[in-house]
Design a protein around this motif. Structure first.
Motif, short mmCIF file in Angstrom:
data_model
loop_
_atom_site.label_atom_id
_atom_site.label_comp_id
_atom_site.label_asym_id
_atom_site.label_seq_id
_atom_site.Cartn_x
_atom_site.Cartn_y
_atom_site.Cartn_z
N GLY A 103 7.99 5.11 -5.08
CA GLY A 103 8.50 4.46 -4.22
C GLY A 103 9.67 4.94 -2.95
O GLY A 103 10.56 5.97 -3.81
N GLY A 160 11.81 5.77 0.90
CA GLY A 160 11.92 5.20 2.45
C GLY A 160 12.02 6.25 2.76
O GLY A 160 13.22 7.24 2.09
N THR A 190 9.65 2.15 5.59
CA THR A 190 9.33 2.60 3.28
C THR A 190 8.09 3.55 4.39
O THR A 190 6.41 3.29 4.20
N TYR A 201 6.36 4.91 0.81
CA TYR A 201 4.97 4.44 0.48
C TYR A 201 5.99 3.91 -0.79
O TYR A 201 6.85 3.89 -0.86
N GLU A 202 5.33 2.24 -1.13
CA GLU A 202 5.49 1.37 -1.97
C GLU A 202 4.60 1.07 -3.12
O GLU A 202 3.63 0.90 -2.86
N ASP A 203 5.16 1.67 -4.24
CA ASP A 203 4.73 1.13 -5.76
C ASP A 203 2.36 2.44 -5.24
O ASP A 203 1.70 1.79 -5.32
N THR A 233 1.46 3.30 1.42
CA THR A 233 0.93 3.53 0.33
C THR A 233 -0.03 4.68 -0.10
O THR A 233 -0.06 5.11 1.22
N THR A 272 2.14 -4.70 3.86
CA THR A 272 3.00 -4.09 4.30
C THR A 272 2.55 -4.21 6.08
O THR A 272 1.12 -4.45 6.52
#
Length: 511
Positions: free
Chosen positions: A10, A12, A17, A19-21, A231, A297
């Motif tokens: 992750g 920001g 954001t 990328y996340e997870d 992502t 997202t």
């Protein structure tokens, strides 16, 4: 076992954001490309993988004892060091061994101790196994491949492009298990890109390459990771296959996102209507379900660049004419043959040739920043010239794009400056962020926004495609084609010159 495993990553930037997870792996046979629009976090990902910055969340695990070579465009070059001396630092450990070996022989000559001779023999064997006595030949081969003819030259004499190539050459000589390259073709001409393609295709290890040059990426990759929708998605196969699958995935995702948004809106309307009364319990139940919902997202709202170069009318048909022009430094010619070419109003001229041959020197000479070695040139008295420099240098990197433009154009209203930056696809957040925090592509867009306040009838564009994503390059090409005046453009990218919009090509290699 994978060379690299990324799990739950992750990161920001402000309230955005990146990328996340995110999860992906790099296997030892992977020749991996990294794709995505400007500002999605490609260079940030590289910095995370190399340990330059820590991620907000998740883990990055390299296999034990894996050596990683990172193309650092900002590595220090010590004045007084020759090109060969710098490249020899790729084998610093072996040269240290040679020093110890020579000292052991000196000590043995004085003491006659056989133990010293045994140690010397072990070092000698190690040097031979690492081809130490062929290093100069290896250095020469890589240097020639990237266009360096004089290895006795001082590193302080190199141009920005040559400097980047030298750092790349050292990295290739080090032969790490994994290469990590961020925009390696930015300062390479067509011939040296071809050489790099051959080198990477023959490279025994794995590599990760960020590049906006899709022609280059398509020739070297067997897998791709793409950054989109907050992502990172891994695709196996060619770049064309990856882009086709990405588009199919994008269509599916957008449908799923739209459906989910409709359901959320419907549920929220039900809750508002029934939060009190006989159906209050049902409304609370639906609120709990909504709270647990994993919301997709939102699609990136990045705006596509859409701009024009402002034009100043001229009655002159011939804007520029060179006359036996010879360029160089300190009276020494870079190109043996003299230039005799012209630029007419409305004419688009491409300048090509290998890196270091003098493309930027030619532009600087025509700008009057350098004196000709011989000959000269004439510009029409009505010429109004605008120049796009290839380097990303700023008076103050802590300034925001808006502050930078305001300092350059004090009479222009802030609203107009914001509009120019917005036409380049820069968001309100980026407009108010320090220049040093912007990606290379976003900084290039600020430079293009500046040109919207420089009316001209002759443009000099020196490598304007560096760092730009495909969509912005398309917009740039359209702006060039629509410009009524004359243009001289330098670019190393083959696909940028596709089509019949170039009227004339000046190839410095044939001069």
């Amino acid at each position: 076992m994978s060379l690299l495993t990324v799990e739950g990553l992750g990161q920001g930037f402000g309230d955005k954001t990146l990328y996340e997870d995110a999860n992906f792996v790099l296997n030892k046979e992977d020749h991996m490309g990294v794709t995505g629009q400007n500002g999605v976090g490609k260079s940030t990902l590289i910095k995370i993988l190399t340990g330059e910055i820590l991620p907000d969340g998740g883990s990055v695990k390299w296999q034990n004892k894996v050596t990683v070579g990172y193309l650092d465009q900002y590595a220090k070059l010590t004045p007084g060091l020759t090109l060969r001396g710098f490249l020899q630092t790729a084998f610093a450990g072996l040269y240290e061994e040679e020093k110890r070996l020579n000292q052991l022989y000196v000590d043995y000559g004085e003491s006659g101790d056989d133990k010293l001779l045994a140690k010397a023999g072990a070092l000698q064997t190690d040097l031979e196994e690492h081809n130490f006595y062929d290093l100069d030949t290896e250095i020469d081969q890589v240097a020639r491949g990237l266009g360096f003819a004089r290895l006795d030259q001082d590193v302080s004499e190199l141009s920005g492009g040559q400097r980047s190539k030298l750092i790349l050459a050292k990295l290739l000589l080090e032969k790490p298990d994994v290469l990590v390259l961020d925009e390696p073709t930015n300062y390479l001409d067509v011939g040296h890109i071809d050489w790099l393609v051959d080198y990477l295709n023959a490279f025994a290890g794995a590599f990760i390459v960020v590049s906006h040059d899709y022609d280059f990426l398509g020739r070297i990759t067997n897998c791709v990771i793409d950054i989109d929708f907050g992502t990172i998605t891994r695709y196996t196969g060619t770049l064309k296959q990856a882009l086709r699958q990405k588009e199919a995935n994008r269509v599916t995702y957008l449908k799923a996102y739209a459906n989910q948004q409709r359901k959320i809106a419907k549920t929220e309307a039900y809750i508002r209507k029934n939060k009190a009364g006989t159906r209050a319990k049902s409304a609370r139940s639906r609120q709990k379900q909504l709270d647990k919902l994993e919301v997709l997202t939102p699609p990136t709202k990045g705006k596509k660049a859409n701009f024009t170069f402002p034009y100043v009318a001229t009655a002159s048909n011939l804007l520029l004419q060179t006359q036996d022009l010879v360029i160089g430094y300190g009276g020494q010619a870079l190109v043996k043959t003299a230039f005799n070419f012209s630029v007419a109003n409305g004419e688009k001229v491409a300048i090509t040739g290998f890196n270091g041959i003098g493309k930027t020197t030619l532009l600087k000479t025509l700008l009057g920043a350098l004196d000709p070695v011989y000959g000269g040139f004439e510009m029409s008295p009505t010429v109004k010239l605008a120049y796009f420099k290839q380097d990303l240098t700023w008076p103050n990197q802590n300034m925001t794009p808006l502050q930078y433009l305001a300092s350059e154009f004090e009479q222009v209203k802030p609203k107009e400056l914001r509009q120019a930056l917005a036409r380049m696809g820069l968001t309100a957040q980026l407009v108010m962020s320090p220049l040093k925090e912007l990606s290379g592509g976003e900084q290039e867009k600020v430079k293009l926004a500046k040109m919207q306040f420089e009316p001209a009838n002759l443009l000099f564009l020196d490598e304007p495609t560096n760092h730009l994503d495909n969509e912005t390059k398309d917009s740039l090409r359209k702006a060039i084609m629509a410009f009524p005046g004359g243009i001289i453009v330098v670019s190393h990218e083959r696909d940028f010159f596709q089509g019949d919009w170039v009227d004339k090509v000046v190839d410095l290699e044939t001069m």
